[in-house]
Design an enzyme around this catalytic site. Structure first.
Site, mmCIF file in Angstrom:
data_model
loop_
_atom_site.group_PDB
_atom_site.id
_atom_site.type_symbol
_atom_site.label_atom_id
_atom_site.label_comp_id
_atom_site.label_asym_id
_atom_site.label_seq_id
_atom_site.Cartn_x
_atom_site.Cartn_y
_atom_site.Cartn_z
ATOM 1 N N HIS A 53 40.964 38.109 43.414
ATOM 2 C CA HIS A 53 40.974 37.609 44.794
ATOM 3 C C HIS A 53 39.609 37.044 45.134
ATOM 4 O O HIS A 53 38.591 37.443 44.574
ATOM 5 C CB HIS A 53 41.329 38.736 45.771
ATOM 6 C CG HIS A 53 40.465 39.948 45.627
ATOM 7 N ND1 HIS A 53 40.687 40.883 44.640
ATOM 8 C CD2 HIS A 53 39.374 40.370 46.310
ATOM 9 C CE1 HIS A 53 39.775 41.834 44.738
ATOM 10 N NE2 HIS A 53 38.954 41.539 45.737
ATOM 11 N N HIS A 96 37.150 36.616 48.444
ATOM 12 C CA HIS A 96 36.901 36.941 49.848
ATOM 13 C C HIS A 96 36.473 35.675 50.588
ATOM 14 O O HIS A 96 35.631 34.916 50.081
ATOM 15 C CB HIS A 96 35.750 37.947 49.977
ATOM 16 C CG HIS A 96 36.034 39.300 49.408
ATOM 17 N ND1 HIS A 96 36.417 40.348 50.191
ATOM 18 C CD2 HIS A 96 35.992 39.762 48.134
ATOM 19 C CE1 HIS A 96 36.584 41.424 49.424
ATOM 20 N NE2 HIS A 96 36.330 41.098 48.167
HETATM 21 P P1 5GP Z 1 36.924 43.975 46.162
HETATM 22 O O1 5GP Z 1 36.125 45.205 46.492
HETATM 23 O O2 5GP Z 1 37.847 44.246 45.000
HETATM 24 O O3 5GP Z 1 36.094 42.732 45.974
HETATM 25 O O4 5GP Z 1 37.804 43.664 47.445
HETATM 26 C C1 5GP Z 1 38.976 44.346 47.741
HETATM 27 C C2 5GP Z 1 39.221 44.204 49.214
HETATM 28 O O5 5GP Z 1 40.555 44.570 49.470
HETATM 29 C C3 5GP Z 1 38.340 45.112 50.077
HETATM 30 O O6 5GP Z 1 37.533 44.321 50.940
HETATM 31 C C4 5GP Z 1 39.327 45.970 50.834
HETATM 32 O O7 5GP Z 1 38.970 46.132 52.181
HETATM 33 C C5 5GP Z 1 40.619 45.198 50.707
HETATM 34 N N1 5GP Z 1 41.799 46.032 50.696
HETATM 35 C C6 5GP Z 1 41.988 47.178 49.991
HETATM 36 N N2 5GP Z 1 43.217 47.668 50.212
HETATM 37 C C7 5GP Z 1 43.830 46.810 51.069
HETATM 38 C C8 5GP Z 1 45.137 46.780 51.671
HETATM 39 O O8 5GP Z 1 45.990 47.642 51.469
HETATM 40 N N3 5GP Z 1 45.400 45.722 52.488
HETATM 41 C C9 5GP Z 1 44.485 44.750 52.744
HETATM 42 N N4 5GP Z 1 44.849 43.762 53.576
HETATM 43 N N5 5GP Z 1 43.257 44.735 52.189
HETATM 44 C C10 5GP Z 1 42.933 45.758 51.372
#
Ligand code: 5GP
Ligand code: ZN
Length: 141
Positions: A104, A106
């Site tokens: 993903h 951001h």
């Molecule tokens: P990463 O840390 O992998 O770069 O980003 C993962 C993102 O997913 C985090 O910012 C976290 O807040 C978001 N996230 C985790 N679980 C969920 C969820 O169940 N729903 C949504 N909409 N976002 C989520």
């Protein structure tokens, strides 16, 4: 269209409609929805529908689709929220801050002094060291 999925993955569950989200858009290969832990208002995620954990694993054409979706969301954020800046951030691996191993990007609207800790202070590198690592990378391309 069929995608690889992981039954235990939170984003795969969102893609499949088994978990709710605030969806912004969806196309054949991607979905975009709001992050539930926003660093700033408008923090959203552009997500591949298929389960590929990281940038080295995802097919290039799907990564391009995710980038296109991230741009659409970023343009909507600029238009609707008038932030002072926008970061696109994509983490790979826990050491890089990745908490959901499903690729993903951001989309983070930014304002001066918002204290989101992504920025670092540039310190000039050693040219020989930079060149040596560049050689390693070129050999791996
Ligand atoms: P990463 O840390 O992998 O770069 O980003 C993962 C993102 O997913 C985090 O910012 C976290 O807040 C978001 N996230 C985790 N679980 C969920 C969820 O169940 N729903 C949504 N909409 N976002 C989520
Ligand atoms: Zn997944």
């Amino acid at each position: 269209m069929t995608h690889p999925t992981d039954a235990d993955c939170v984003f795969c569950k969102i893609v499949a409609g088994k978990l709710p989200c605030f969806k912004l858009l969806e196309d054949g290969a991607t979905i975009a929805f709001m992050d539930i832990n926003p660093v700033n208002p408008g923090h959203a995620l552009a997500v591949a529908k298929g389960h590929w954990p990281t940038v080295d694993a995802i097919p290039a054409d799907v990564l391009a689709d995710v980038a296109r979706t991230a741009q659409r969301v970023a343009k909507a954020a600029v238009k609707a929220l008038a932030p002072e800046g926008v970061n696109l951030v994509q983490a790979n691996g826990a050491a890089a801050g990745q908490s959901v191993p499903h690729l993903h990007i951001h989309v983070m609207p930014r304002r001066r002094g918002d204290n989101v800790s992504l920025n670092w202070t540039p310190v000039p590198g050693d040219m020989k060291d930079i060149e040596a690592v560049a050689d390693k990378l070129k050999a791996a391309l």
